[in-house]
Structures are given as structure tokens and as C-alpha cells.
Write a protein that holds these residues in place. Sequence first.
Motif, PDB file in Angstrom:
ATOM      1  N   MET A   1      50.948 -15.513 -35.401  1.00  0.00           N
ATOM      2  CA  MET A   1      51.296 -15.439 -34.016  1.00  0.00           C
ATOM      3  C   MET A   1      50.133 -14.780 -33.273  1.00  0.00           C
ATOM      4  SD  MET A   1      54.722 -13.638 -32.463  1.00  0.00           S
ATOM      5  CE  MET A   1      55.745 -14.675 -33.469  1.00  0.00           C
ATOM      6  N   ARG A   2      49.905 -15.245 -32.036  1.00  0.00           N
ATOM      7  CA  ARG A   2      48.830 -14.662 -31.233  1.00  0.00           C
ATOM      8  C   ARG A   2      49.229 -14.661 -29.756  1.00  0.00           C
ATOM      9  NH1 ARG A   2      47.251 -20.001 -31.547  1.00  0.00           N
ATOM     10  NH2 ARG A   2      46.438 -20.845 -29.607  1.00  0.00           N
ATOM     11  N   ILE A   3      48.515 -13.875 -28.981  1.00  0.00           N
ATOM     12  CA  ILE A   3      48.725 -13.825 -27.539  1.00  0.00           C
ATOM     13  C   ILE A   3      47.587 -14.573 -26.871  1.00  0.00           C
ATOM     14  CG2 ILE A   3      48.893 -12.346 -25.509  1.00  0.00           C
ATOM     15  CD1 ILE A   3      49.877 -10.115 -27.378  1.00  0.00           C
ATOM     16  N   ASP A   4      47.938 -15.542 -26.037  1.00  0.00           N
ATOM     17  CA  ASP A   4      46.949 -16.257 -25.234  1.00  0.00           C
ATOM     18  C   ASP A   4      47.014 -15.735 -23.806  1.00  0.00           C
ATOM     19  OD1 ASP A   4      46.045 -17.854 -27.283  1.00  0.00           O
ATOM     20  OD2 ASP A   4      47.189 -19.615 -26.686  1.00  0.00           O
ATOM     21  N   VAL A   5      45.860 -15.673 -23.163  1.00  0.00           N
ATOM     22  CA  VAL A   5      45.771 -15.186 -21.791  1.00  0.00           C
ATOM     23  C   VAL A   5      45.199 -16.276 -20.899  1.00  0.00           C
ATOM     24  CG1 VAL A   5      44.753 -13.472 -20.252  1.00  0.00           C
ATOM     25  CG2 VAL A   5      45.343 -12.839 -22.599  1.00  0.00           C
ATOM     26  N   ASN A   6      45.873 -16.543 -19.810  1.00  0.00           N
ATOM     27  CA  ASN A   6      45.354 -17.432 -18.778  1.00  0.00           C
ATOM     28  C   ASN A   6      44.644 -16.517 -17.773  1.00  0.00           C
ATOM     29  OD1 ASN A   6      44.948 -18.974 -16.468  1.00  0.00           O
ATOM     30  ND2 ASN A   6      46.802 -20.177 -16.780  1.00  0.00           N
ATOM     31  N   GLN A   7      43.333 -16.369 -17.931  1.00  0.00           N
ATOM     32  CA  GLN A   7      42.565 -15.432 -17.113  1.00  0.00           C
ATOM     33  C   GLN A   7      42.622 -15.771 -15.624  1.00  0.00           C
ATOM     34  OE1 GLN A   7      41.446 -12.597 -17.972  1.00  0.00           O
ATOM     35  NE2 GLN A   7      41.342 -12.719 -20.183  1.00  0.00           N
ATOM     36  N   SER A   8      42.793 -17.041 -15.296  1.00  0.00           N
ATOM     37  CA  SER A   8      42.832 -17.407 -13.877  1.00  0.00           C
ATOM     38  C   SER A   8      44.128 -16.937 -13.209  1.00  0.00           C
ATOM     39  CB  SER A   8      42.669 -18.916 -13.705  1.00  0.00           C
ATOM     40  OG  SER A   8      43.761 -19.616 -14.264  1.00  0.00           O
ATOM     41  N   ARG A   9      45.149 -16.633 -14.004  1.00  0.00           N
ATOM     42  CA  ARG A   9      46.415 -16.127 -13.453  1.00  0.00           C
ATOM     43  C   ARG A   9      46.456 -14.604 -13.424  1.00  0.00           C
ATOM     44  NH1 ARG A   9      51.191 -20.059 -13.818  1.00  0.00           N
ATOM     45  NH2 ARG A   9      51.990 -18.357 -12.587  1.00  0.00           N
ATOM     46  N   CYS A  10      45.725 -13.950 -14.304  1.00  0.00           N
ATOM     47  CA  CYS A  10      45.781 -12.490 -14.431  1.00  0.00           C
ATOM     48  C   CYS A  10      45.327 -11.836 -13.129  1.00  0.00           C
ATOM     49  CB  CYS A  10      44.903 -12.017 -15.590  1.00  0.00           C
ATOM     50  SG  CYS A  10      44.923 -10.222 -15.814  1.00  0.00           S
ATOM     51  N   GLU A  11      46.148 -10.894 -12.653  1.00  0.00           N
ATOM     52  CA  GLU A  11      45.812 -10.150 -11.443  1.00  0.00           C
ATOM     53  C   GLU A  11      45.591  -8.672 -11.732  1.00  0.00           C
ATOM     54  OE1 GLU A  11      48.577 -11.086  -8.301  1.00  0.00           O
ATOM     55  OE2 GLU A  11      48.161 -13.228  -8.487  1.00  0.00           O
ATOM     56  N   GLY A  12      45.589  -8.299 -13.010  1.00  0.00           N
ATOM     57  CA  GLY A  12      45.221  -6.949 -13.408  1.00  0.00           C
ATOM     58  C   GLY A  12      46.243  -5.866 -13.134  1.00  0.00           C
ATOM     59  N   TYR A  13      47.518  -6.206 -13.118  1.00  0.00           N
ATOM     60  CA  TYR A  13      48.551  -5.193 -12.880  1.00  0.00           C
ATOM     61  C   TYR A  13      48.629  -4.155 -14.003  1.00  0.00           C
ATOM     62  CZ  TYR A  13      50.239  -8.100  -9.059  1.00  0.00           C
ATOM     63  OH  TYR A  13      50.327  -8.809  -7.900  1.00  0.00           O
ATOM     64  N   GLY A  14      48.373  -4.571 -15.234  1.00  0.00           N
ATOM     65  CA  GLY A  14      48.360  -3.638 -16.357  1.00  0.00           C
ATOM     66  C   GLY A  14      49.695  -3.394 -17.023  1.00  0.00           C
ATOM     67  N   PHE A  15      50.742  -4.094 -16.599  1.00  0.00           N
ATOM     68  CA  PHE A  15      52.050  -3.916 -17.238  1.00  0.00           C
ATOM     69  C   PHE A  15      51.998  -4.293 -18.711  1.00  0.00           C
ATOM     70  CE2 PHE A  15      53.622  -4.950 -12.782  1.00  0.00           C
ATOM     71  CZ  PHE A  15      53.738  -3.619 -12.422  1.00  0.00           C
ATOM     72  N   CYS A  16      51.223  -5.308 -19.039  1.00  0.00           N
ATOM     73  CA  CYS A  16      51.102  -5.745 -20.434  1.00  0.00           C
ATOM     74  C   CYS A  16      50.479  -4.643 -21.288  1.00  0.00           C
ATOM     75  CB  CYS A  16      50.293  -7.031 -20.537  1.00  0.00           C
ATOM     76  SG  CYS A  16      48.615  -6.900 -19.851  1.00  0.00           S
ATOM     77  N   GLU A  17      49.460  -4.005 -20.766  1.00  0.00           N
ATOM     78  CA  GLU A  17      48.798  -2.916 -21.492  1.00  0.00           C
ATOM     79  C   GLU A  17      49.765  -1.753 -21.712  1.00  0.00           C
ATOM     80  OE1 GLU A  17      44.620  -0.529 -21.197  1.00  0.00           O
ATOM     81  OE2 GLU A  17      45.758  -0.758 -19.341  1.00  0.00           O
ATOM     82  N   GLN A  18      50.614  -1.476 -20.739  1.00  0.00           N
ATOM     83  CA  GLN A  18      51.599  -0.414 -20.887  1.00  0.00           C
ATOM     84  C   GLN A  18      52.614  -0.738 -21.973  1.00  0.00           C
ATOM     85  OE1 GLN A  18      53.334   0.113 -17.018  1.00  0.00           O
ATOM     86  NE2 GLN A  18      51.417   0.805 -16.112  1.00  0.00           N
ATOM     87  N   LYS A  19      52.990  -2.005 -22.098  1.00  0.00           N
ATOM     88  CA  LYS A  19      54.007  -2.426 -23.067  1.00  0.00           C
ATOM     89  C   LYS A  19      53.448  -2.591 -24.472  1.00  0.00           C
ATOM     90  CE  LYS A  19      57.135  -3.860 -19.757  1.00  0.00           C
ATOM     91  NZ  LYS A  19      58.156  -2.925 -19.494  1.00  0.00           N
ATOM     92  N   ALA A  20      52.160  -2.927 -24.597  1.00  0.00           N
ATOM     93  CA  ALA A  20      51.563  -3.172 -25.911  1.00  0.00           C
ATOM     94  C   ALA A  20      50.107  -2.714 -25.937  1.00  0.00           C
ATOM     95  CB  ALA A  20      51.663  -4.653 -26.262  1.00  0.00           C
ATOM     96  N   PRO A  21      49.867  -1.399 -25.838  1.00  0.00           N
ATOM     97  CA  PRO A  21      48.485  -0.910 -25.773  1.00  0.00           C
ATOM     98  C   PRO A  21      47.680  -1.152 -27.051  1.00  0.00           C
ATOM     99  CG  PRO A  21      50.028   0.909 -25.978  1.00  0.00           C
ATOM    100  CD  PRO A  21      50.848  -0.333 -25.756  1.00  0.00           C
ATOM    101  N   GLU A  22      48.355  -1.399 -28.156  1.00  0.00           N
ATOM    102  CA  GLU A  22      47.644  -1.702 -29.393  1.00  0.00           C
ATOM    103  C   GLU A  22      47.184  -3.160 -29.441  1.00  0.00           C
ATOM    104  OE1 GLU A  22      51.983  -2.542 -30.147  1.00  0.00           O
ATOM    105  OE2 GLU A  22      50.855  -1.039 -29.060  1.00  0.00           O
ATOM    106  N   LEU A  23      47.709  -3.975 -28.528  1.00  0.00           N
ATOM    107  CA  LEU A  23      47.380  -5.406 -28.513  1.00  0.00           C
ATOM    108  C   LEU A  23      46.575  -5.832 -27.290  1.00  0.00           C
ATOM    109  CD1 LEU A  23      50.854  -6.807 -29.612  1.00  0.00           C
ATOM    110  CD2 LEU A  23      48.793  -6.599 -31.020  1.00  0.00           C
ATOM    111  N   LEU A  24      46.751  -5.136 -26.179  1.00  0.00           N
ATOM    112  CA  LEU A  24      46.162  -5.569 -24.915  1.00  0.00           C
ATOM    113  C   LEU A  24      45.549  -4.379 -24.177  1.00  0.00           C
ATOM    114  CD1 LEU A  24      49.257  -7.666 -23.920  1.00  0.00           C
ATOM    115  CD2 LEU A  24      47.056  -8.640 -24.572  1.00  0.00           C
TER     116      LEU A  24
END
Length: 63
Positions: A1-24
Motif C-alpha cells: 500500500m502507498r500514498i499518492d499525492v496530486n501535487q496540483s491539488r495540494c494547498e498546504g493545509y498540513g492536516f495530513c502531516e498532523q494525522k500521519a507525521p511518520e508518513l507525510l
Amino acid sequence: MRIDVNQSRCEGYGFCEQKAPELLALDPDGFVTVLADHVDGSQVDAARRAVRGCPVAALTLVE
């Protein structure tokens, strides 16, 4: 399993980093970077929380 990122959609809110700092993390420009090529069993819940928590749907969990 892996996480894919659509960079053109990312707006840098950082919620993902808060939820999974070991992954993102936010890079110096404020956009998400995947830290792990593979999500192992112990990280799956955190990865799912990060994907669900993205307000702009920039993340996808690929099995």
C-alpha cells in the motif's frame, strides 16, 4: 500500500502531516511530501486518517 499525492491539488493545509507525521511532511514550500514508499500494517490507520482529512482530496491510498 502507498500514498499518492496530486501535487496540483495540494494547498498546504498540513492536516495530513498532523494525522500521519511518520508518513507525510510539508516541504519548505508548504506542499506535502510522502516520507515512506510503502505503508506497512501498523501505519494503515494513520494513512487512512490523513487521506480522509485532506480538505482538497489531494491524497489517495493505493492498495
